[in-house]
Each structure stands twice: as C-alpha cells, then as structure tokens.
Design a protein around this motif. Structure first.
Motif, PDB file in Angstrom:
ATOM      1  N   ASN A 602     -14.147  -9.559   3.510  1.00 24.44           N
ATOM      2  CA  ASN A 602     -15.194 -10.282   4.227  1.00 24.44           C
ATOM      3  C   ASN A 602     -15.098 -10.078   5.736  1.00 24.44           C
ATOM      4  N   ARG A 603     -14.033  -9.404   6.201  1.00 23.71           N
ATOM      5  CA  ARG A 603     -13.868  -9.129   7.632  1.00 23.71           C
ATOM      6  C   ARG A 603     -14.018  -7.636   7.922  1.00 23.71           C
ATOM      7  N   GLY A 604     -14.622  -6.932   7.001  1.00 23.99           N
ATOM      8  CA  GLY A 604     -14.774  -5.497   7.158  1.00 23.99           C
ATOM      9  C   GLY A 604     -13.859  -4.746   6.215  1.00 23.99           C
ATOM     10  N   PRO A 605     -14.028  -3.421   6.111  1.00 23.94           N
ATOM     11  CA  PRO A 605     -13.210  -2.637   5.186  1.00 23.94           C
ATOM     12  C   PRO A 605     -11.773  -2.514   5.674  1.00 23.94           C
ATOM     13  N   GLY A 606     -10.867  -2.335   4.734  1.00 23.24           N
ATOM     14  CA  GLY A 606      -9.455  -2.155   5.075  1.00 23.24           C
ATOM     15  C   GLY A 606      -8.602  -2.211   3.825  1.00 23.24           C
ATOM     16  N   ALA A 607      -7.371  -1.750   3.962  1.00 25.59           N
ATOM     17  CA  ALA A 607      -6.460  -1.705   2.820  1.00 25.59           C
ATOM     18  C   ALA A 607      -6.134  -3.119   2.334  1.00 25.59           C
ATOM     19  N   MET A 608      -5.810  -3.217   1.035  1.00 22.08           N
ATOM     20  CA  MET A 608      -5.533  -4.506   0.410  1.00 22.08           C
ATOM     21  C   MET A 608      -4.627  -4.299  -0.786  1.00 22.08           C
ATOM     22  N   ARG A 609      -3.767  -5.278  -1.069  1.00 15.50           N
ATOM     23  CA  ARG A 609      -2.930  -5.243  -2.268  1.00 15.50           C
ATOM     24  C   ARG A 609      -2.797  -6.639  -2.865  1.00 15.50           C
ATOM     25  N   VAL A 610      -2.912  -6.717  -4.192  1.00 15.60           N
ATOM     26  CA  VAL A 610      -2.551  -7.924  -4.938  1.00 15.60           C
ATOM     27  C   VAL A 610      -1.089  -7.849  -5.367  1.00 15.60           C
ATOM     28  N   TRP A 611      -0.683  -6.717  -5.928  1.00 15.62           N
ATOM     29  CA  TRP A 611       0.698  -6.527  -6.395  1.00 15.62           C
ATOM     30  C   TRP A 611       1.534  -5.953  -5.249  1.00 15.62           C
ATOM     31  N   LEU A 612       2.595  -6.677  -4.867  1.00 12.85           N
ATOM     32  CA  LEU A 612       3.450  -6.282  -3.752  1.00 12.85           C
ATOM     33  C   LEU A 612       4.817  -5.858  -4.266  1.00 12.85           C
ATOM     34  N   PRO A 613       5.341  -4.713  -3.819  1.00 14.77           N
ATOM     35  CA  PRO A 613       6.689  -4.307  -4.204  1.00 14.77           C
ATOM     36  C   PRO A 613       7.721  -5.323  -3.708  1.00 14.77           C
ATOM     37  N   VAL A 614       8.742  -5.536  -4.511  1.00 16.80           N
ATOM     38  CA  VAL A 614       9.814  -6.457  -4.148  1.00 16.80           C
ATOM     39  C   VAL A 614      10.878  -5.687  -3.366  1.00 16.80           C
ATOM     40  N   ALA A 615      11.435  -6.344  -2.363  1.00 15.46           N
ATOM     41  CA  ALA A 615      12.362  -5.652  -1.467  1.00 15.46           C
ATOM     42  C   ALA A 615      13.571  -5.082  -2.191  1.00 15.46           C
ATOM     43  N   THR A 616      14.013  -5.721  -3.277  1.00 20.89           N
ATOM     44  CA  THR A 616      15.210  -5.268  -3.987  1.00 20.89           C
ATOM     45  C   THR A 616      14.904  -4.221  -5.041  1.00 20.89           C
ATOM     46  N   ALA A 617      13.630  -3.925  -5.269  1.00 18.57           N
ATOM     47  CA  ALA A 617      13.264  -2.982  -6.341  1.00 18.57           C
ATOM     48  C   ALA A 617      13.138  -1.576  -5.785  1.00 18.57           C
TER      49      ALA A 617
END
Length: 618
Positions: A602-617
C-alpha cells in the motif's frame, strides 16, 4: 423485512444461516468498515470499468439489427457484469440503497432484448461469427456465465425484490435443465441449487445433481487436460485437490450444496476427504490456494513456494464459500477457522485501502528486483485486469459478508466470525463489543434467552472467560465452541491471547524449511523493504527467535498493531555459488518492523516476505 443470504438450504442443515437482516456489523469494525468501503468505492469502481472495457456494450450491440464492431474482452466477460449485479443485490439488502435503480433497469432491458426465445444468453457466442452454442465447453464458460447470472438474479430478488432479472435467469436455467452437458469451469452447480432454494422448482435441483454426476468421465480433454476442468474422476472418487484451484473449489461448494439439499452422505464424505487434501497439504498459511502460475492450479502435496504462490483472489473467495457450506453441513469449528484465515489475510490483501485497486495473485514473497510490469505478477495492486474476475468477486463477497458470520439452531445462536455488531435469532439478540482482530477482548451482551456459542480459535490456548447471568455449558477449548446458556441480560466476556507467535511449516514444505512465519491472533504478518534500514535488503534478514517480539500501537486503521522483530542482517555472498562454510558469517543485529500481510504494497512496490529465515538455520 427478512432478507435471506447467499446460501439458504431448504432442508434443515446442522446449523442454519441467519438472515442478512438479522446481522449488522459495527461500521467501525474491520469487517463493517470494509463493507462500507465496498459500497462507496468498490462497487461503483466495478461498474465504471465494466462500462469502460465494453462489457455492457457487448450486450447493447446485439440489440441492433446489424451489430457493429466485435465482442470486447475475454469470452467470459458477461460474468463480470453478473458478479457486479450480485454485489448490488446484496448491498441493496444490506443498506436499502436505491442508487443503482437506473443501472438495473438498463441492464434488465438489455438482458430481455438479447435473450433468445429458448432462453439462451451469452454475448460472446451470440456476437462472434462462427461460434456455436456449447461447441467448445472446455473453454467457452457458457454455463459458468449462466451460473453467475442466476446468482445475481437471486441476490437482486432477495435484496431488492427484482423480478425482471430473475425471470431472465429462470429462462436460462430452464434451457440448462435439458442439456446433457457440463462446463469446463464449474460454477453453475451452486447457482442451480440456490435457484431451487429461491423458487422451489425441483427441476433446478435435479439439474445441479446431473451436473455433478456427469463429472469425471473425461469428456473435457483440451487445454491442460481433464484435471484442470475437474473432469478426471467422479466427485465421490476424487480425494486430492487438483487442477485449476478456483474450478476445484467452486465444484466443491456446489457438491456441498447438493448434500445440504439431498442428504446424500456419500457426497459429504467425499467433500470431507477433499477438504483434508486442500486445507491439510495444499493451502498457504495466509489461506491462499493454488501454487502454480501455469494453470492457476494446485500443485503436489506440500508444494507451497512463497515466491511463486499464485493464490488467486477468486480461489480464496471460493474456499470461504465452500467452508461456509461445510460449516452449515457439520457445525464444525475448523471450517469457520479457515474462513477467518482467508478473510483476514489472503482476501484482505487482495484489495487496496482505496477499495479501487486489486491483486489477482497473492504471493507470500516478492524478491528484490522483481519485474512487476506484467499483470500476471504485478508488484502492486492494479485498478483493473484484462481478466477481471477478481474485483467483482470481491465486491459480491463483501456486500454479503455479514451472511457468513453467524448461524442458529434450536438451541440458540452461534458466532463464527468475531466482529463487533448485532446478531439476532427469533429468541435472542447478541450485541458484540470488540476490537477484534486487533484486540482479543470480546464482550457479548444477550437480550432474550438461549444458548450462545462462540468459536474459540485454535491458537487461543489460554483464553479466559467470565460470565454473568448465564451458565457455562462448555469451557473454552481451542478449535471448538464455548457454549453458554444465557438468560436475558447475560454478559459473556472472552479474552483471547494476542501474544505474537511463530509458525513453522511441515518439513515437507521444502521452500520454507528453516523459516518461520509470524502471526498475532488471526493476522499473518510480513516484512516489507519499506521498513528496513537504508542499505539492508530483505534477503539479508535472519530472524533472532531468542529475542521476544514486541508490539507497537499506531493510529492507523490498516495496521494498528505492528510488530518489532530482532533480526540479523547478514552480508550477501559475492558469488552465485560459493564454498560451503560450517559457520554462518557474522551479521549486524537490527530491529525491523513487521506489518499485517494484508497491508503490504500500500506504500508502493517493494520486496516483501512472510516466511523469514531463522538466524540459527542453515
């Protein structure tokens, strides 16, 4: 005046839908404000674009002796008009508006003048040289369009008493009754059942039964093959959701409608098996359906890539409609839970804050550098599409949304979608006060008497209950209904835990292994590039799950609760493929903001993620 909703079984279901006139969402609630936006922005926007793209002109030119020009748009463009008419019908019933009276009169004139003497009506076939009636049912959408006309007519009749368009739709349906054919795009099944419910004419119910029984004979073989058209197996034998997702879900809704009327247990068992497949191994965490762009289809079990998610808006709407019918058939909370998941996430994401721009597909990840120039995978919502099925589908759903919120039975009232508003049966009225889905405090005040049942979501393991003037029959359990025997003046307060939580996917969902999604209540969250520090790309993020997630309240109707996450921004590799290192490279600790998935772009186009990598993985 009693106004029936979009699915009203004649045979007594497990629970019965409340009339639309018995439900009123608070206009300040998320669902209520959404309906208001639909009325003032989305429906007029759909009408404007239907005129602009020539849909109404397709009808008008057929009223002339020598039709000028050629058919405009896709061959199923008639259905865009019909879905918009359906939205108008439900909105008339909801608000009593008469603002579209001239439009309805104009359209009724056109339909009556274009319809042929035996009832046939399809402007693509009638207005295109060389096209034969029902000559290419894999592609033509003739019965699909007819089904949407029937549903529009039912809505207009229920919402505003319109008889003219209902008469046109009945003549179309009378023609279909005698046709030994099925359509490549299921939809007419639900329409024929609802026309039977509206008129009492059993020939429409028998026609719907025949539509279902003819499926699975591989008579539709062109294009992507029988599974795409839902013609690969008889409905009682199909146990895996497959093919074009919208077609699969519309067919399932129609089969469920048949069970609700004829009580054929074999149909219900088949739908329960199919539901387990669709929702147990092929649904996105946002409630989206369909993982393949090529044929807008379901993939293999657990084939759920977030960046390639098709998750067509129409599929989420169809899934909600199917779940509603399964809820009426069984009373089981799991169907209401999936309605809510889709509604607050996949469906909500498909419309901009203006109500006049839309997503067709709904990915769960947009990469940095994504080419969004094609409407098949845009980077932001578009005002309209060449294939414009989704915007008017949203309009008709939102106009009738209060019809999916609650039910009744001989005991009392059941609340399935938690929203501030008023819900009434013949013996009791419940006034709900809540800021849900942002606030977990749900207060219900009852006048009259009867049993009140409130759905407790599966994520609400620590729900708290206080009751005055009533007797608790069943304590709150996640994924079930809290049941309370209420006397006049009873007050029930349910507190649902709204602590942000992490979600992991089954290990078989390879695409998101080592990642987590974040949810708060029913809302799934995402991270957008717009909220990251300068110089940090979304692909660099690793979520630090050892640090608690915090909440940030902001004066914003779209994202009133944002989440603050601890993350590590790791340096990007300089080579596409590099030597494996057993230890992850060091990164920079940062704090990032997550917003509701439905608010992204809603603020214009841009990258997005729902699933985020975990720091320990790895």
């Amino acid at each position: 005046m009693t106004i029936a909703g979009p699915a009203v079984p004649r045979r007594l279901p497990y629970v019965a839908p409340l009339p639309l006139s018995a439900v009123r969402f608070d206009p300040a609630s998320m669902l209520g404000s959404w309906q208001e936006l639909n009325a003032v922005a989305t429906i007029p926007h759909c009408l404007d674009n239907i005129r602009r793209t020539g849909v109404i002109e397709n009808f008008r030119r057929l009223t002339e002796d020598d039709p000028p020009g050629k058919f405009l748009g896709f061959w199923f463009a008639d259905s865009d008009l019909y879905k918009t008419l359906e939205a108008i019908g439900w909105e008339m019933g909801r608000s009593g508006t008469g603002q579209w009276a001239e439009v309805l009169s104009e359209v009724a004139d056109l339909l009556e003048n274009v319809q042929e003497s035996d009832g046939y009506l399809n402007t693509y076939v009638q207005g295109t040289a060389g096209q034969e009636r029902f000559g290419r049912l894999e592609q033509s959408h003739e019965l699909y369009c007819a089904g949407h006309l029937v549903q529009a007519a039912v809505a207009l009749h229920r919402g505003g008493g319109d008889e003219r368009i209902l008469a046109v739709a009945r003549r179309v349906a009378d023609l279909i009754v005698d046709l030994p054919l099925i359509d490549g795009h299921p939809e007419v099944e639900t329409a024929l059942v609802e026309l039977y419910r509206e008129t009492g004419d059993e020939s429409y119910l028998r026609a719907a039964e025949l539509q279902v029984e003819r499926r699975g004979q591989e008579t539709l073989t062109g294009g992507f093959g029988p599974p795409y058209y839902q013609d690969h197996l008889p409905v009682r034998e199909a146990s895996e959701a497959t093919g074009h997702a919208v077609r699969q879900l519309y067919l399932a809704a129609g089969v469920s409608d048949l069970y609700l009327e004829n009580g054929d247990e074999s149909l219900l068992k088949a739908m329960e098996r199919l539901w387990d497949s669709a929702f147990g191994s092929k649904m996105y965490v946002t409630g989206g359906h369909g993982s393949r762009h090529r044929d807008e289809a379901y993939g293999d079990p657990y084939e759920l890539p977030p960046d390639r998610a098709y998750a067509e808006t129409c599929a989420s709407i169809a899934a909600l409609q199917w779940c509603w019918r399964m809820l009426l058939a069984t009373g089981q909370a799991r169907y209401a839970e999936e309605m809510e998941r889709a509604l607050f996430n996949a469906i909500a994401a498909s419309m901009a804050t203006t109500g006049t721009a839309f997503f067709y597909s709904n990915p769960l990840q947009l990469r940095t550098g994504h080419d969004g120039s094609s409407e098949d995978a845009p980077s932001e919502r578009l005002p309209w599409y060449d294939c414009a099925c989704c915007p008017p589908n949203l309009a008709r759903l939102l106009a009738s949304l209060h019809g999916y919120a609650a039910t009744s039975d001989v005991s009392g009232l059941q609340l399935h979608l938690l929203s501030a508003g008023t819900f009434a049966t013949d013996t009791m009225t419940a006034v709900v006060e809540t800021g849900y889905p942002w606030d977990g405090d749900v207060v219900v005040t009852v006048s009259g008497q009867g049993e009140l049942a409130i759905r407790v979501p599966t994520w609400a393991a620590d729900a708290d209950l206080t009751v005055t003037g009533a007797t608790v029959l069943v304590d709150p359990e996640p994924g079930a209904y809290l049941r309370v025997a209420c006397e006049d003046g009873a007050r029930v307060r349910l507190k649902l835990p709204m602590t942000p939580r992490l979600i992991r996917a089954d290990e078989r969902v390879d695409a998101v292994r080592g990642c987590v999604a974040i949810a708060r209540g029913p809302i799934v969250y995402c991270v957008e590039q717009a909220d990251l520090p300068d110089g940090v790309l979304i692909e660099q993020l690793r979520l630090d799950t050892s640090v608690p997630i915090t909440e940030e309240r902001v004066p914003d109707d779209l994202t009133p609760v944002r989440l603050r996450l601890a993350a590590i921004a790791r340096p990007l590799d300089t080579d596409l493929y590099a030597a494996y290192q057993p230890d992850l490279p060091a990164g920079t600790p940062i704090t990032v903001t997550a917003i509701p998935y439905h608010a992204w772009a809603n603020r214009g186009p841009g990258a997005m993620r729902v699933w985020l990598p975990v720091a320990t993985a790895r």
